[in-house]
Design an enzyme around this catalytic site. Structure first.
Site, PDB file in Angstrom:
ATOM      1  N   GLY A  45       0.819  -1.219   0.000  1.00 10.99           N
ATOM      2  CA  GLY A  45       0.000   0.000   0.000  1.00 10.99           C
ATOM      3  C   GLY A  45       0.844   1.255   0.000  1.00 10.99           C
ATOM      4  O   GLY A  45       0.558   2.225  -0.712  1.00 10.99           O
ATOM      5  N   CYS A  46       1.897   1.242   0.795  1.00 12.37           N
ATOM      6  CA  CYS A  46       2.770   2.411   0.899  1.00 12.37           C
ATOM      7  C   CYS A  46       3.518   2.638  -0.416  1.00 12.37           C
ATOM      8  O   CYS A  46       3.709   3.774  -0.846  1.00 12.37           O
ATOM      9  CB  CYS A  46       3.755   2.235   2.049  1.00 12.37           C
ATOM     10  SG  CYS A  46       2.903   2.052   3.636  1.00 12.37           S
TER      11      CYS A  46
END
Length: 150
Positions: A45-46
């Site tokens: 996600g990051c």
């Protein structure tokens, strides 16, 4: 969790980036600043979020924005993350969580049934005078630039 809202003065932070360069709020006076907090470097996600900001970086620059990524990762981890994905913006290594706590994004989280404390993925858009213009807590990792550059 964060109590900061639109219209509040941004916390006067200072922290080192992946190369050991000090960044503080005062450095960005006269520019709009996007400060995005992410849980951990090199996680899916990051990575999606930071890559979306990277891919739209020229649009940010054209609109007088600077971008800072912040997580509690060590400088070395931030440096590897930045290098691996060729991010054109600094990543602050906020190991003591002073910036994270100043912005109020540290708190209880749940993942796969487990509760733990961690960074809540949140982005702050700060205007040229150090005033918070927007707080985005429902970050869409693959389309984050569009949430900011409306």
């Amino acid at each position: 969790m964060t109590t900061l809202k639109k219209g509040d003065k941004a916390p006067n932070f200072s922290a080192l980036d992946q190369d050991g360069t000090l960044h503080q709020l005062a450095d960005y006076k006269g520019k709009k600043l996007v400060v995005f907090f992410y849980p951990k470097a090199n996680t899916p996600g990051c990575t999606a979020e930071a890559c979306d900001l990277r891919d739209n970086y020229e649009r940010f620059k054209a609109n007088n924005y600077e971008i800072l990524g912040v997580s509690a990762d060590a400088q070395k981890a931030q440096a590897k993350f930045k290098e691996k994905y060729d991010f054109p913006f600094p990543l602050l290594a906020d190991e003591d969580k002073s910036v994270i706590q100043a912005f109020g994004v540290w708190g209880p989280k749940k993942f796969m049934g487990k509760e733990y404390d961690g960074i809540h993925r949140t982005t702050f858009v700060i205007d040229e005078n150090g005033i918070i213009d927007e707080v985005i807590s429902d970050v869409k990792t693959k389309a984050h630039a569009a949430q900011i550059l409306k």
